[in-house]
Each structure stands twice: as C-alpha cells, then as structure tokens.
Design a protein around this motif. Structure first.
Motif, PDB file in Angstrom:
ATOM      1  N   LYS A 135      14.284   1.564  65.819  1.00  0.00           N
ATOM      2  CA  LYS A 135      14.768   1.159  67.130  1.00  0.00           C
ATOM      3  C   LYS A 135      15.458   2.333  67.823  1.00  0.00           C
ATOM      4  CE  LYS A 135      15.388  -3.693  65.866  1.00  0.00           C
ATOM      5  NZ  LYS A 135      16.303  -4.858  65.863  1.00  0.00           N
ATOM      6  N   GLU A 136      15.520   2.264  69.138  1.00  0.00           N
ATOM      7  CA  GLU A 136      16.055   3.366  69.919  1.00  0.00           C
ATOM      8  C   GLU A 136      17.527   3.641  69.645  1.00  0.00           C
ATOM      9  OE1 GLU A 136      12.800   1.449  72.521  1.00  0.00           O
ATOM     10  OE2 GLU A 136      14.335   0.795  71.102  1.00  0.00           O
ATOM     11  N   ASP A 137      18.253   2.649  69.131  1.00  0.00           N
ATOM     12  CA  ASP A 137      19.690   2.852  68.921  1.00  0.00           C
ATOM     13  C   ASP A 137      20.033   3.353  67.524  1.00  0.00           C
ATOM     14  OD1 ASP A 137      19.093   0.565  67.526  1.00  0.00           O
ATOM     15  OD2 ASP A 137      20.515  -0.731  68.592  1.00  0.00           O
ATOM     16  N   ASN A 247      11.013   3.447  73.376  1.00  0.00           N
ATOM     17  CA  ASN A 247       9.890   3.852  72.543  1.00  0.00           C
ATOM     18  C   ASN A 247       8.595   3.522  73.268  1.00  0.00           C
ATOM     19  OD1 ASN A 247      11.428   4.761  70.337  1.00  0.00           O
ATOM     20  ND2 ASN A 247      11.510   2.714  69.417  1.00  0.00           N
ATOM     21  N   VAL A 248       7.714   4.497  73.395  1.00  0.00           N
ATOM     22  CA  VAL A 248       6.408   4.298  74.013  1.00  0.00           C
ATOM     23  C   VAL A 248       5.375   4.419  72.900  1.00  0.00           C
ATOM     24  CG1 VAL A 248       4.732   5.209  75.656  1.00  0.00           C
ATOM     25  CG2 VAL A 248       7.160   5.127  76.265  1.00  0.00           C
ATOM     26  N   TRP A 285       7.277   2.838  61.924  1.00  0.00           N
ATOM     27  CA  TRP A 285       6.657   2.745  63.239  1.00  0.00           C
ATOM     28  C   TRP A 285       7.766   2.521  64.242  1.00  0.00           C
ATOM     29  CZ3 TRP A 285       6.286  -0.494  59.172  1.00  0.00           C
ATOM     30  CH2 TRP A 285       6.765  -1.803  59.302  1.00  0.00           C
ATOM     31  N   LEU A 286       7.430   2.463  65.523  1.00  0.00           N
ATOM     32  CA  LEU A 286       8.445   2.376  66.568  1.00  0.00           C
ATOM     33  C   LEU A 286       8.577   0.945  67.082  1.00  0.00           C
ATOM     34  CD1 LEU A 286       7.807   5.618  68.649  1.00  0.00           C
ATOM     35  CD2 LEU A 286       9.244   5.270  66.634  1.00  0.00           C
ATOM     36  N   ASP A 287       9.790   0.478  67.151  1.00  0.00           N
ATOM     37  CA  ASP A 287      10.063  -0.843  67.704  1.00  0.00           C
ATOM     38  C   ASP A 287       9.900  -0.771  69.224  1.00  0.00           C
ATOM     39  OD1 ASP A 287      11.985  -2.870  69.018  1.00  0.00           O
ATOM     40  OD2 ASP A 287      11.894  -3.570  66.947  1.00  0.00           O
ATOM     41  N   THR A 288       9.080  -1.633  69.788  1.00  0.00           N
ATOM     42  CA  THR A 288       8.820  -1.604  71.232  1.00  0.00           C
ATOM     43  C   THR A 288       9.374  -2.833  71.950  1.00  0.00           C
ATOM     44  OG1 THR A 288       6.616  -2.548  70.840  1.00  0.00           O
ATOM     45  CG2 THR A 288       6.767  -0.148  71.018  1.00  0.00           C
ATOM     46  N   THR A 289      10.370  -3.462  71.354  1.00  0.00           N
ATOM     47  CA  THR A 289      10.951  -4.660  71.970  1.00  0.00           C
ATOM     48  C   THR A 289      11.477  -4.370  73.369  1.00  0.00           C
ATOM     49  OG1 THR A 289      11.561  -5.514  69.785  1.00  0.00           O
ATOM     50  CG2 THR A 289      12.683  -6.454  71.698  1.00  0.00           C
ATOM     51  N   ARG A 290      12.211  -3.283  73.522  1.00  0.00           N
ATOM     52  CA  ARG A 290      12.758  -2.941  74.844  1.00  0.00           C
ATOM     53  C   ARG A 290      11.633  -2.789  75.875  1.00  0.00           C
ATOM     54  NH1 ARG A 290      17.302   1.872  74.050  1.00  0.00           N
ATOM     55  NH2 ARG A 290      18.861   0.649  72.876  1.00  0.00           N
TER      56      ARG A 290
END
Length: 320
Positions: A135-137, A247-248, A285-290
C-alpha cells in the motif's frame, strides 16, 4: 490543454490516447524536433520542442497555449548511468523537475502529475510480514539501490513539499511493471515482453539480460500499457482526489506461468520454456484500492487479453 512531458514515449503515448478519448487536448513536449506522429494526426494534439532544463523555453509554452494541467512522465534522473558527471547529472535531473513545478505555479494549473515507480518499494519487503499487496502508506527506506528509485523518492518528497508551500495539487504515480505496444522488447526485471516477441517471430526468447524472476512460479504486478495510460489519465481528470500518491498497476500478481499459458493458447508451438520453481523471496504486488475508489479504474486487460493484444500489434508489423 494538458501538457505531457514524455508524451511521445511508451507510457506517454497511451496516456495521451486516453486523454484525447476523454475529450482533452494535449501538448506533448520533447527534446527532438516537433513532429506530430501519424497515430495522432488530425487530433487535438500539439507537439513542441523544449528542453525541460531550460526554464525560459518551458515557460514560453504557456504564452502560446492555455495549459490547464501537467502530466510529467519524462525521466527525472541522471540517465543513462555514466552519461554525465555525478553532479551534472543530478543537476539536470532536479532542474527539470523544479522547472515543471515553476511552470505549474506560473500557469496556475489544476493538477500536476509526476511519474514515480514501483522501485521505491525496494527494501520494504523486510518490513512486511509474508506476501501481499504493498500500500502507498507503507514506510519506505531512505536508501535505493538504483538511480531511478533514488531520484523518484527525491521527486516525491519535493512534490509533497512544494504542494504545501505553493498550493499545488500534486499527484505521484507509483507505476508498476508496464508492458505492451511501444514498450521495450526486453525487460531486465520480468520475461513477459521477451516471451511475446519471440512467439510473434517464431524464435527462441533471449533471456540473457534478465536479472531475475525468470522461473515459471515467479511473478510481478504486470500492467498492460493501455491500462496504465488510462489510469494516469483518470487521475489527471478526476475531481478532488483523496490522496497525493497512487499505485498505478493491475493490483494483482501475474506469474510467468500465466503468461506462458496465454501465449501457448494462441501460439501452441511457441518456444516459451522456463525452468520450474520460483524465487524464495516473498512476492509482492501493488494495492490499487486508492486508484479504484477515487477514479473508478478497473483493468481492462487480463493476461490472456494482454498477450493477444500485444501479439496482434507485433504481427501487424509494429515494433518499438
């Protein structure tokens, strides 16, 4: 009009395509002579020649065009390695980024988007228990093993600082593993492009430049180029965003085994043999919830559709 640095590059071309489809006009800036490519002929696209390290040349664009937003995709790092003396390279990298922010302030644009990378998460794995989505944070280490994530971290910090002090709406794109039309035929980080190019040519894939991740069980957050461009475009045109960093990516792990299976479904005799097993390190992998919640983005390409699209593009005689 949205100004896009690197707008004629790999990700920039796909971002431009989506912005045009969304009804925006685009100003593409490059260092080479300004020529509108055939793929954008007759559309609301202007190409201008300008060196981003030249503040006056960049600001001059605002006198000729009504620029309402900036998508900064051009590299903000001393690249390629060794091309410049260390201080000269760092100066060029940071000056171009600062000039983009100067222009944004002078033109009072609605939003500045700045490309970052999945690489900023390097070294985070020891802080995360087990495998999973980043996640981004998540706290990032203050070190980097490569110039690209190093300067992207610097860019994120500068953007955060200037957003507050200049009153700019700044958005960082932490871009995942992007592949597809116009991309590099060979990646040092994942074998998918090599495998698809080889299948299109009917040859053995050359994996000699691959630094790791070349076994069937290895995986990464693969995001098809058209999905990446659409995500960035949606972040640019969205209303109020709830975060500064996104995250893109596809938001899922794609294994090499999935890619090989998709290739062989279309090219049964493809020489896409990879060794069994996987790297023992945890996969992420990258969380893309945002991204999904704030823009409504959902990937349009699963692995099979991405492979089919890439193969069709290559078989039509296209190359990077």
């Amino acid at each position: 009009m949205i100004l896009i640095t690197g707008g004629l590059g790999f990700i920039g071309t796909h971002t431009t395509r989506t912005l045009l489809d969304l009804g925006e006009s685009c100003l593409l800036v490059q260092r080479r002579p300004a020529v509108v490519p055939e793929r954008f002929a007759g559309e609301a696209v202007v190409v201008e020649q300008a060196d981003l390290t030249d503040e006056s040349a960049l600001l001059e664009l605002g006198k000729r065009h009504e620029i309402t937003g900036i998508v900064h995709l051009a590299g903000s790092m001393p690249w390629p390695p060794g091309a410049y003396e260390p201080l000269e390279g760092a100066d060029k990298a940071l000056r171009s980024l600062l000039n983009v922010f100067r222009a944004a302030g002078e033109w009072q644009v609605a939003r500045v988007g700045v490309a970052s990378t999945i690489g900023v998460y390097g070294g985070v794995t020891g802080q995360v228990a087990g495998e999973g989505a980043l996640k981004e944070d998540v706290p990032l280490p203050m070190t980097a093993g490569h110039p690209i994530p190093a300067f992207k971290k610097i860019g994120e910090l500068l953007g955060d600082h200037l957003a507050g002090t200049m009153g700019l709406d700044v958005v960082n794109y932490r871009i995942g593993a992007i592949w597809g039309p116009l991309g590099h035929a060979a990646s040092p980080f994942f074998p998918a492009p090599q495998l698809v190019h080889a299948a299109a040519r009917g040859t053995e894939p050359d994996l000699s430049t691959l630094r790791g991740g070349g076994r069937l069980g290895d995986g990464i957050d693969l995001c098809y180029a058209e999905d990446c461009g659409r995500a960035i475009a949606l972040l640019q045109v969205a209303g109020r965003l709830g975060h500064r960093t996104y995250n893109v990516a596809s938001g899922r792990l794609t294994t090499n085994e999935e890619v090989v299976a998709a290739i062989r479904k279309l090219v049964p005799d493809a020489r896409a043999d990879l060794p069994e097993g996987r790297d023992p390190a945890p996969a992420f992998w990258l969380d893309t919830t945002r991204l999904r919640e704030d823009t409504g983005f959902e990937p349009a390409y699963d692995t099979e559709r991405a492979v089919a699209g890439y193969l069709a593009w290559l078989r039509a005689g296209n190359e990077r």
